[in-house]
Design an enzyme around this catalytic site. Structure first.
Site, PDB file in Angstrom:
ATOM      1  N   TYR A 154       0.908  -1.160   0.106  1.00  0.00           N
ATOM      2  CA  TYR A 154      -0.068   0.073  -0.020  1.00  0.00           C
ATOM      3  C   TYR A 154       0.856   1.193   0.027  1.00  0.00           C
ATOM      4  O   TYR A 154       1.864   1.187   0.955  1.00  0.00           O
ATOM      5  CB  TYR A 154      -0.825  -0.004   1.153  1.00  0.00           C
ATOM      6  CG  TYR A 154      -1.803   1.157   1.396  1.00  0.00           C
ATOM      7  CD1 TYR A 154      -2.827   1.478   0.581  1.00  0.00           C
ATOM      8  CD2 TYR A 154      -1.552   2.132   2.366  1.00  0.00           C
ATOM      9  CE1 TYR A 154      -3.494   2.544   0.712  1.00  0.00           C
ATOM     10  CE2 TYR A 154      -2.141   3.297   2.431  1.00  0.00           C
ATOM     11  CZ  TYR A 154      -3.364   3.666   1.777  1.00  0.00           C
ATOM     12  OH  TYR A 154      -4.011   4.463   1.727  1.00  0.00           O
ATOM     13  N   ASP A 184       9.295   2.816  -0.961  1.00  0.00           N
ATOM     14  CA  ASP A 184       8.399   3.379   0.017  1.00  0.00           C
ATOM     15  C   ASP A 184       8.736   2.935   1.484  1.00  0.00           C
ATOM     16  O   ASP A 184       8.427   1.993   1.804  1.00  0.00           O
ATOM     17  CB  ASP A 184       6.938   3.098  -0.512  1.00  0.00           C
ATOM     18  CG  ASP A 184       6.042   3.499   0.581  1.00  0.00           C
ATOM     19  OD1 ASP A 184       6.498   4.204   1.551  1.00  0.00           O
ATOM     20  OD2 ASP A 184       4.756   3.354   0.201  1.00  0.00           O
ATOM     21  N   LYS A 237       5.759   9.200   8.971  1.00  0.00           N
ATOM     22  CA  LYS A 237       5.589   8.553  10.405  1.00  0.00           C
ATOM     23  C   LYS A 237       6.466   9.114  11.365  1.00  0.00           C
ATOM     24  O   LYS A 237       6.516  10.035  11.970  1.00  0.00           O
ATOM     25  CB  LYS A 237       5.285   7.259  10.244  1.00  0.00           C
ATOM     26  CG  LYS A 237       4.149   6.764   9.274  1.00  0.00           C
ATOM     27  CD  LYS A 237       3.899   5.219   9.304  1.00  0.00           C
ATOM     28  CE  LYS A 237       2.700   5.061   8.500  1.00  0.00           C
ATOM     29  NZ  LYS A 237       1.235   5.502   8.954  1.00  0.00           N
TER      30      LYS A 237
END
Length: 427
Positions: free
Chosen positions: A142, A237, A265
């Protein structure tokens, strides 16, 4: 009625599904979402005042634990200066310098506000740099909710991808090819078939959104080799695994250098912050120096930068990642032993401060293998642990996270609860 239920009922009147991000709705596990009121260290408390050991950590950012004193102080010191300026600050330079120092492949970096923004912008940049349209992604990875990335595999290797969300036009999905994670042979076939059309390959080098699934070294090296052979841009990613599995990210752990990297994050320390960066010659194509446009009013927000910069400084303390990995493995080893004692089919894996729990016979290496796990048993485990005051991810397809605040006493309390829960599952 519990306050959590009352809040959920109320939320559904004005918020679609009652939540602002789908997994929070507990749809895959059933039951009522917990509405969180406060957090501290390895814990948070819900609207009914119940305390939980937190193993999602805001889905990764809280590597130091919640409300770390030094991060809180860093934020409080800049609050009085203003919340947002829409103009450059020195702190933006400082966090850019820190990221470039820590991540081997990044020569220049652009701050944004979310992981989706980072991946979306990196792909646009790759297309602008190469002059090509096709991107390659992998099933189960994702990369945010940009249109080009909400695509699943077609019926065969050479077929177009299919949208996985309403609202994604087929004309956009057709530019995305979806392959099987860790499948080198399929990757080579794809490049042989249309390598000259591929602008970019984007991958989670440690996947966290189909549960924790590690890339094999051979797979990542094949990605690097094929992209180099055909002039495609390799994007890692590392929004989730960056600074989590190692100080320099998964790329430092594996020794494979991507062309662009997406981060998020941890670099915000719990505030909305993300970034993408990489080779200087590619980054030069971004506006204002190049023709690829990207902008954001809150990019480099001073409050988010303060939290992120202090977090990055603190995780560089000697032994930090060794201790984080030790505690994470202590958790997964303990859970595995408890399941084995109860004769419940279960395996677990840990890498740095990330972990995966699987009600299966072996650790999965692809999305297809993840889906073979026993989701009913996972759901029962999730709710029993929740009742016992332990909050794991409310989905069998999400990785978990440990913070440096999860000390031996916290891990032991988790394992004590788990032994009772596994015994229930075996009954």
């Amino acid at each position: 009625m519990s306050k959590n239920q009352a809040l959920f009922d109320r939320a559904q009147q004005t918020i679609p599904g009652g939540v602002n991000s789908p997994v929070r709705a507990f749809r895959s596990v059933g039951g009522t979402p917990r509405f969180i009121e406060r957090a501290q260290g390895p814990y948070f408390w819900d609207a009914d005042g119940k305390r939980y050991i937190d193993y999602i950590g805001s889905w990764g950012p809280m590597i130091l634990g919640h409300v770390h004193a030094e991060v809180l102080d860093a934020v409080q010191r800049v609050l009085g200066n203003g919340f947002s300026f829409g103009a450059p600050t020195e702190a933006e330079i400082e966090i850019a310098e820190e990221i470039c120092k820590l991540v081997p492949s990044i020569e220049q970096v652009r701050m944004v506000s979310s992981g989706t923004e980072a991946t979306m912008s990196a792909l646009r940049l790759a297309r602008g740099f190469t002059g090509r349209s096709r991107i390659v992604k992998f099933e189960g990875c994702y990369h945010g909710h940009a249109d080009s990335l909400l695509v699943k595999a077609g019926s065969g290797l050479l077929t177009f991808g299919n949208p996985t969300s309403a609202g994604v036009p087929a004309d956009i999905a057709k530019h995305t090819t979806v392959l099987e994670y860790n499948n080198v042979e399929q990757l080579n076939e794809a490049f042989a078939a249309f390598g000259g059309e591929i602008a970019s390959v984007i991958v989670e080098p440690v996947a966290g959104n189909m549960n924790l699934v590690r890339a094999t070294p051979e797979f990542l090296q094949a990605l690097r080799d094929r992209c180099s052979d055909y002039g495609a841009v390799l994007i890692f990613d590392e929004v989730m695994c960056g600074f989590r599995v190692a100080l320099g990210g998964a790329q430092a752990l594996y020794g494979v250098k991507p062309d662009l990297t997406c981060l998020g994050k941890v670099i915000g320390g719990g505030m909305p912050a993300a970034a993408f960066g990489g080779r200087r010659d590619i980054m030069a194509h971004l506006a204002p120096t190049g023709g690829v446009y990207q902008a954001g009013t809150l990019s480099g927000n001073p409050i988010a930068v303060a939290a992120g910069l202090k977090t990055l400084q603190l995780i560089q303390k000697p032994g930090f990642h060794d201790q984080l990995a030790k505690q994470t493995k202590r958790l997964t080893d303990g859970l595995t032993a408890a399941a084995r004692e109860a004769k419940v089919p279960f395996v677990a894996d840990a890498l740095g401060g990330m972990f995966g729990l699987y009600f299966a016979d072996k650790i999965p290496a692809s999305f297809a293998e993840v889906t073979q796990g026993d989701t009913k048993r996972f759901n029962a485990f999730f709710h029993a642990m929740l009742d016992a005051g332990v909050y794991f991810a409310p989905s069998a397809y999400e990785a978990g996270f440990v913070s440096i605040a999860h000390d031996d006493a916290v891990i032991d309390a988790t394992l004590d609860a788990a032994r009772g829960v596994f015994a229930q599952l075996a009954a």
